[in-house]
Structure formats: C-alpha cells, structure tokens
Design an enzyme around this catalytic site. Sequence first.
Site, short mmCIF file in Angstrom:
data_model
loop_
_atom_site.label_atom_id
_atom_site.label_comp_id
_atom_site.label_asym_id
_atom_site.label_seq_id
_atom_site.Cartn_x
_atom_site.Cartn_y
_atom_site.Cartn_z
N GLU A 87 -130.57 0.20 -50.86
CA GLU A 87 -130.61 1.24 -49.84
C GLU A 87 -130.01 2.53 -50.40
O GLU A 87 -129.69 3.45 -49.66
CB GLU A 87 -129.87 0.80 -48.58
N CYS A 121 -128.51 -3.47 -45.83
CA CYS A 121 -128.15 -4.57 -46.74
C CYS A 121 -129.21 -5.65 -46.80
O CYS A 121 -129.22 -6.47 -47.72
CB CYS A 121 -126.81 -5.18 -46.32
N THR A 163 -114.13 0.54 -47.57
CA THR A 163 -115.11 -0.56 -47.60
C THR A 163 -116.32 -0.21 -48.48
O THR A 163 -117.42 -0.70 -48.25
CB THR A 163 -115.56 -0.98 -46.18
N SER A 213 -121.03 -1.80 -35.61
CA SER A 213 -121.68 -2.54 -36.71
C SER A 213 -121.12 -3.97 -36.80
O SER A 213 -121.85 -4.91 -37.06
CB SER A 213 -121.56 -1.81 -38.04
N HIS A 251 -122.74 -12.35 -46.01
CA HIS A 251 -122.75 -10.95 -46.40
C HIS A 251 -121.28 -10.48 -46.36
O HIS A 251 -120.57 -10.78 -45.40
CB HIS A 251 -123.61 -10.18 -45.40
N LYS A 256 -112.47 -9.34 -44.22
CA LYS A 256 -112.13 -9.66 -42.83
C LYS A 256 -113.38 -10.01 -42.03
O LYS A 256 -113.37 -10.89 -41.17
CB LYS A 256 -111.37 -8.48 -42.19
N LYS A 260 -114.14 -13.34 -39.86
CA LYS A 260 -114.56 -13.30 -38.45
C LYS A 260 -115.91 -13.99 -38.26
O LYS A 260 -116.17 -14.61 -37.23
CB LYS A 260 -114.67 -11.84 -37.98
N ASN A 330 -117.85 -3.65 -51.17
CA ASN A 330 -119.19 -3.79 -50.59
C ASN A 330 -120.25 -3.41 -51.62
O ASN A 330 -120.17 -2.37 -52.26
CB ASN A 330 -119.32 -2.88 -49.35
C1 LIG Z 1 -114.15 -2.00 -40.56
C2 LIG Z 1 -113.69 -0.64 -40.03
C3 LIG Z 1 -114.32 -0.40 -38.65
C4 LIG Z 1 -112.15 -0.70 -39.90
O1 LIG Z 1 -111.65 0.60 -39.64
P1 LIG Z 1 -110.46 0.89 -38.59
O2 LIG Z 1 -111.03 0.95 -37.22
O3 LIG Z 1 -109.69 2.07 -39.06
O4 LIG Z 1 -109.56 -0.36 -38.79
P2 LIG Z 1 -108.72 -1.19 -37.74
O5 LIG Z 1 -107.72 -0.32 -37.08
O6 LIG Z 1 -109.61 -2.02 -36.88
O7 LIG Z 1 -107.97 -2.14 -38.79
C5 LIG Z 1 -108.71 -3.07 -39.55
C6 LIG Z 1 -107.96 -4.39 -39.51
O8 LIG Z 1 -106.73 -4.22 -40.18
C7 LIG Z 1 -105.65 -4.66 -39.37
N1 LIG Z 1 -104.50 -3.85 -39.77
C8 LIG Z 1 -104.29 -2.54 -39.50
N2 LIG Z 1 -103.15 -2.14 -40.10
C9 LIG Z 1 -102.63 -3.22 -40.74
C10 LIG Z 1 -101.47 -3.44 -41.54
N3 LIG Z 1 -100.60 -2.47 -41.80
N4 LIG Z 1 -101.27 -4.67 -42.05
C11 LIG Z 1 -102.14 -5.68 -41.81
N5 LIG Z 1 -103.26 -5.52 -41.05
C12 LIG Z 1 -103.50 -4.31 -40.53
C13 LIG Z 1 -106.15 -4.44 -37.98
O9 LIG Z 1 -105.44 -5.24 -37.05
C14 LIG Z 1 -107.60 -4.86 -38.12
O10 LIG Z 1 -107.70 -6.26 -38.17
P3 LIG Z 1 -108.53 -7.06 -37.06
O11 LIG Z 1 -109.95 -6.57 -37.14
O12 LIG Z 1 -108.39 -8.49 -37.42
O13 LIG Z 1 -107.89 -6.70 -35.77
C15 LIG Z 1 -114.08 0.50 -41.03
O14 LIG Z 1 -113.50 0.25 -42.28
C16 LIG Z 1 -115.59 0.62 -41.19
O15 LIG Z 1 -116.25 1.26 -40.37
N6 LIG Z 1 -116.14 0.07 -42.28
C17 LIG Z 1 -117.58 0.04 -42.52
C18 LIG Z 1 -118.23 -0.92 -41.57
C19 LIG Z 1 -119.25 -1.79 -42.24
O16 LIG Z 1 -119.26 -2.03 -43.41
N7 LIG Z 1 -120.10 -2.33 -41.41
C20 LIG Z 1 -121.14 -3.21 -41.91
C21 LIG Z 1 -121.09 -4.48 -41.16
S1 LIG Z 1 -122.42 -5.48 -41.68
#
Ligand SMILES: CC(C)(COP(=O)(O)OP(=O)(O)OC[C@H]1O[C@@H](n2cnc3c(N)ncnc32)[C@H](O)[C@@H]1OP(=O)(O)O)[C@@H](O)C(=O)NCCC(=O)NCCS
Length: 348
Positions: A87, A121, A163, A213, A251, A256, A260, A330
């Site tokens: 992609e 993906c 990521t 997502s 994938h 995390k 999940k 990723n």
């Molecule tokens: C994944 C994503 C949404 C996370 O961003 P974010 O909203 O800033 O992150 P969050 O605040 O949810 O924190 C991520 C995780 O870290 C944990 N965390 C935050 N601070 C932490 C710390 N200091 N120590 C340990 N864990 C921590 C959160 O609790 C969360 O875990 P959980 O999901 O089990 O609750 C972001 O990285 C993203 O958009 N990535 C791309 C998405 C992607 O690839 N999608 C494709 C799917 S196929």
Amino acid sequence: MAPAAANNVGILALDIYFPPNCVQQEALEAHDGASKGKYTIGLGQDCMSFCSDVEDVISMSLTVVSTLLQKYEIDPKQIGRLEVGSETVIDKSKSIKSFLMQIFEKYGNTDIEGVDSTNACYGGTAALFNCVNWVESNSWDGRYGLVVCTDSAVYAEGPARPTGGAAAIAMLIGPDAPISFESKLRGSHMAHVYDFYKPDLASEYPVVDGKLSQTCYLMALDTCFKNFCQKYEKHEGKQFSLSDADYFVFHSPYNKLVQKSFARLVFSDFLRNPSSKDEVTNEKLGPFTTLSDDESYQSRDLEKASQQVAKPLYDEKVQPSTLIPKQVGNMYTASIYADICIPSSQQK
Ligand SMILES: CC(C)(COP(=O)(O)OP(=O)(O)OC[C@H]1O[C@@H](n2cnc3c(N)ncnc32)[C@H](O)[C@@H]1OP(=O)(O)O)[C@@H](O)C(=O)NCCC(=O)NCCS
C-alpha cells in the site's frame, strides 16, 4: 504436457528483509514526551525500523527476492507468477512487480503473470491467495509462484507515529509445501469504512482514526472467525475450538492489538460453546455473555477479563510468532507473514 494437479499448495520457502536502521521505542517515548512505558508496555513494541534516504519498497523487494532465490537455489526461469502486495504508492500506474522483473529479464524470463494488489494491509494476503489459486488452477504451468509483501509504514507526528515500521517479505509458492493452505476453509470480511486511508497522494502519511481502526479490526476478526467456524463444521463435521489449533498468527501493527485480538477470539470461542469451558473461564467471562456485540467492543472490563483468561494460551500459541513484529514494527502487508519468520536461533 500439463502438470499433474497440485496438492497441499502453500509456502515452500520465505525470506524477510528489514532496514538496518531502527528507533528504540524507549528513546521515542522520551523524545515524544510520552509517559514511560506507553510505547513499550502500552503498545508492546521494542523497536521501529525505518527506511533511510537510500531505501524504499522497491529496493527492499529487489533485495528480498534476490536473497530468497539465492538461498534456496531457485532458477529465476522457474517463476511463473509474481504477485506483489503493497500500500506504499510509488507510482500511480507502474507496478512494483514491473521493477522486480529486472531480476527475471536477465535470465530471459518475461513470461510471468501477476500484478500488484493494493488494499491497505490486506493487499499481501490478496497477492498470496492469487498465487495459491493459480497453482491450484488449470492455468498452472508447473512453475513456482512468488509473493512479495512490502511496505514502509510512516505516520505523521502524533499517537500513531510509534506504530510505524518497514520491511519486505518474499514467499515461494508451490505444491507439497510445509505450510499449506486449506483453501476451502477461508473466512473473509470486507466493509466500507473510513478508519485508515491515504487520500493525499502527495503525502506518505495515512489518515488514521486509531480507535475506530482497532474496533473495525476486532469486528472483522470476529466475522472471519465465525465464517471460518461455519466452514470448518460443514467440512469436518464437528465444531471448531481454539484447542484444535497449535499456533495462531495475527496481523501485527503493534503487539497490544495482537494480545487484544487473541483475547477476543477466546471470548468468541467461549460464546460459541460455554459449556465446554473450565470453571475459571466460566466465572470470568460468564458475566459478559448478555452484552450486545456493540457493547462488547466497548467494554474495558471484558477486554481485561478475556486478556486474563487468554494469557496462558497466548504464551503457548501466539507469543512465539511475535518476535519480529515487536522488533521491526508495523510492516502493513508483510506484518502477518513476519510472524512465521522464526529466526533460526529460536527454532526448536
Ligand atoms: C493504537 C493507537 C490508537 C494508540 O494511541 P493512543 O490513543 O495515544 O494510546 P492510548 O492512550 O490508548 O495508549 C495505548 C495503550 O498504552 C497504555 N499506556 C498508556 N501509557 C502507558 C504507560 N505509561 N505505561 C504502560 N501502558 C501505558 C494504555 O492504557 C493503552 O493500553 P490499552 O489499549 O490496553 O488500554 C495509535 O498508536 C494509533 O492510532 N496507531 C495506528 C493504528 C493502527 O495501526 N491501526 C491498524 C489496525 S489494523
């Protein structure tokens, strides 16, 4: 003479290339001012590879195809189909496959079917299915299929940036393979959603709604699992249970989501057949059986409970496949196939 029908078609050999440059996630946390542990424990990532200014998806693909052919002593004339999943847009018309033809033209082999498949993906899996289907079909001429999955995943500054990652994987496809596909048992799910897309062709960054997502991914996983179970039951005459599988690969945009995803499968498996589960599972997951699908995707309590129940099985059946995605990050189309690249030092 036409070749005999191919059986047990699948992956005969594979190779991976990822850039030598990476950022330690711990250092990125400090640089971004994120709380300590957010990227390493929260997202579950160790490092993130990236392409320097002398690399891109084409150079990574050229490298990985050349090394695969060399390592397994495959004559380039023996490749009859080449499919690429990516992609990462390099050109709006010229395929990545056409760049890879440089390797084969030198040996006088231009008779190679296949093009690029692009759909986030999923393009890598589409490319793989195209090759497997070809070897299983009447069009097969007895030569190998070759699949290349390659991407450079880079995000704009913000929560998605940790990521990212980059890699290319090449897979040789043919009959009597050690990893063969049960083509009658595939379960698919596709829907029209704006969770991740690249509307600005001048930018390498996607537009991503990270939370949406995640939910879309888990919903797709559930539907694929249901479809797979229905087909399995029809085909095998018995119910499928997670205990029937030795290993699970997912994938892996960040670890995390893998944790999940497996926890979600454990919950879906429980819903399908609660009576066959042990007391602890019943006690922990039983209270969530009355949730609607929508409520279940939003329930943090369910997420935590199913991760707890899943942990021992995760350690046994999922964790062995997570090493490279945690180190590289990723790889979009290549992410799931990096799971089955187990370094020789880790092989039993
Ligand atoms: C994944 C994503 C949404 C996370 O961003 P974010 O909203 O800033 O992150 P969050 O605040 O949810 O924190 C991520 C995780 O870290 C944990 N965390 C935050 N601070 C932490 C710390 N200091 N120590 C340990 N864990 C921590 C959160 O609790 C969360 O875990 P959980 O999901 O089990 O609750 C972001 O990285 C993203 O958009 N990535 C791309 C998405 C992607 O690839 N999608 C494709 C799917 S196929």
